[in-house]
Enzyme design. Structure first.
Site, mmCIF file in Angstrom:
data_model
loop_
_atom_site.group_PDB
_atom_site.id
_atom_site.type_symbol
_atom_site.label_atom_id
_atom_site.label_comp_id
_atom_site.label_asym_id
_atom_site.label_seq_id
_atom_site.Cartn_x
_atom_site.Cartn_y
_atom_site.Cartn_z
ATOM 1 C CG ASP A 1 -39.251 40.739 63.513
ATOM 2 O OD1 ASP A 1 -38.768 41.054 64.620
ATOM 3 O OD2 ASP A 1 -38.587 40.700 62.467
ATOM 4 C CG HIS B 1 -39.219 38.658 58.010
ATOM 5 N ND1 HIS B 1 -40.382 38.559 58.740
ATOM 6 C CD2 HIS B 1 -38.363 39.371 58.780
ATOM 7 C CE1 HIS B 1 -40.229 39.176 59.909
ATOM 8 N NE2 HIS B 1 -39.020 39.688 59.948
ATOM 9 C CB SER C 1 -42.936 39.452 57.048
ATOM 10 O OG SER C 1 -42.650 38.080 56.888
#
Length: 514
Positions: free
Chosen positions: A457, A360, A333
């Site tokens: 995540d 992401h 991310s």
């Protein structure tokens, strides 16, 4: 606590006003100045010494991409880029992230109040994350300095400087000369036989010679006894600290002092790949019609009747086959584009497994990311498409706005499945969703990697795969993470086998997979 000082940079006075109004909603931040272009921003950073900068990508005179390295060289600090949605703006945003920008947000649409609110929330969240990362870095640095000082203090009493040891030796010799002679225990019998031989000598002369003899023997004895203690002691070498941190069975983590990554360390020779082969000219990457359509209006994607090997996938040199027994899955991310550059530059084009990546990122930006990485890596790098067959020597970037899964296909092959499902852990694509799809693929040797990023995540499903027997799990360590969130969550779940600095993950991964 004092508010963090922020500099807002944008060539539009109206946009500067909007961004400023969004930021001052949060009392944690204070606007200390604004700038209309990159050149002015560089000067303002030197003058105002802000804690954080928000900067437009496209500006006249000097754009954000040109100003960024100048700012980082003079006053390193978090810089959040504001990107337009045109192709040039997205391309430069990806390059800015590689160059050290903390993260980016899309510029808000002035016509939609809801969009402005969404951008406001995303911007403030990134700003708080950036300042938390700065605090964590400073705390880690201070802790390391305290630890080093403590270790040095423990060593100091045990080690005598060479000059001090020599002085002590001289002082000991002088003390031996000044003290009355000490007769060794074996001397008395010999001394009792001497009077007959020396009877004709005067008492003073005989005593003088005996004293001289005893002094000589005593000095030699003292020298033999004291010599080991007088010589300077060699410093005790500290145990060799390994830079690699392998966690056996996920039961614990050993930390060491690790060298910071060199952003240019993995750059291969211009025009050649890692194997020394001439790289072809950059090609036009296969684009995804699914990812270019707005998420709000696009119906669920159905698998196209496309050939197993889509056009354009064989233009790069390397070994590409849909027959493989190994698969690498990567999640990242915040800070991901720079980490992915470091990772993929160090993996050879003949890598015997496909690499599936969830970063992401909003729709369309993932396509620009794939195109950029394809020019830097010996691997082919593409944005994944619905129904695309996985091949070795290729990296697949999950398109923004879709959940990606790997599913078995016809003839023992594996394909990409894209669906517009709800966000998971606040993300679409989600690392957990991609990792979860690997649970049933037990015939594959699966290798999992979690890189820098805020949140958790990917950690939950990495743990589930680990418990199911997937022992090849990697995570980027805190020393090189832009944000130590996703990797930390996996470490806390005790499912990380290899905790490494960013620059060491690719070599270890290649070693394990090959």
């Amino acid at each position: 606590m004092c508010a963090y000082r922020v500099l807002v940079v944008d060539d539009s006075a109206f946009m500067r006003k909007i961004i400023t109004d969004l930021i001052v909603r949060d009392e944690s931040f204070n606007i200390v100045g604004t700038a209309a272009n990159g050149k002015e921003a560089v000067e303002k950073v030197k003058e105002l010494q802000p804690d954080l900068v928000t900067m437009d990508v496209e500006m006249p005179e000097m754009n954000g991409l040109e100003a960024l390295p100048l700012i980082m060289a003079a006053h390193p600090l978090p810089v959040i880029m504001l990107s337009g949605i045109n192709e040039q703006g997205m391309k430069e945003t990806i390059m800015a992230l590689e160059a050290g920008a903390f993260d980016f947000i899309r510029k808000p649409s002035i016509a939609h109040a809801q969009d402005i609110e969404q951008v406001s929330k995303a911007l403030l969240e990134q700003m708080h994350t950036a300042m938390q990362a700065v605090r964590s870095r400073l705390e880690r640095k201070e802790a390391n300095e305290r630890k080093a000082a403590l270790e040095q203090a423990k060593k100091t009493p045990m080690e005598k400087p060479p000059g001090q040891a020599v002085t002590e030796k001289r002082a000991g010799s002088q003390a031996s000369a000044d003290k009355p002679p000490v007769v060794p225990l074996a001397s008395p019998p010999a001394a009792s036989a001497q009077p007959k031989k020396d009877a004709g000598k005067s008492v003073p002369t005989a005593a003088k010679q005996e004293t001289k003899k005893q002094l000589s023997g005593t000095a030699a004895t003292a020298d033999r006894i004291d010599k080991p203690a007088v010589q300077p002691r060699k410093p005790v070498q500290a145990p060799h600290v390994q830079k690699k941190e392998d966690l056996s069975m996920g039961t614990g983590i050993t930390s060491g002092q690790l060298k910071s990554s060199d952003p240019t360390a993995g750059k291969s020779m211009q025009g050649k790949d890692k194997a020394g082969l001439v790289k072809p000219e950059s090609r036009k990457t296969v684009t995804s019609s699914a990812s270019s359509t707005p998420a709000a209006t696009t119906p669920p994607v159905t698998a196209p009747t496309a050939p197993a090997a889509p056009k354009g996938l064989s233009l790069k040199k390397g070994v590409h086959t849909s027959s493989f027994r190994k698969l690498v899955a990567v999640g990242c991310s915040t800070g991901g584009p720079r980490a992915l550059k470091t990772l993929l530059e160090r993996i050879p084009g003949d890598f015997p497994a496909p690499i599936v990546i969830v970063q992401h990122m909003p729709p369309n930006f993932t396509r620009s990311l794939a195109q950029r990485l394809n020019t830097l890596s010996p691997l082919r790098v593409v944005e994944a498409e619905q129904g695309m067959t996985l091949e070795t020597g290729t990296a697949y970037i999950a398109p923004g706005g879709y959940q990606l899964r790997i599913v078995p296909g016809a003839g023992g092959k594996y394909t990409v499945s894209l669906k517009m499902e709800e966000a998971r852990n606040g993300h679409r694509p989600s690392v957990d969703t991609m990792f979860e799809s690997l649970l049933s693929l037990t015939s594959l040797e699966r290798h999992l990697v979690l890189l820098t990023g805020m949140g958790s995540d990917g950690a939950k499903m990495m743990k589930k795969l680990y418990d199911a027997g997937v022992q090849s799990t990697f995570a980027e360590n805190e020393e090189t993470c832009v944000v130590y969130g996703m990797p930390r969550s996996a470490v806390e779940l005790k499912c990380v086998r290899h905790l490494l600095p960013m620059q060491e993950i690719a070599p270890k991964l290649v070693q394990v997979v090959k």
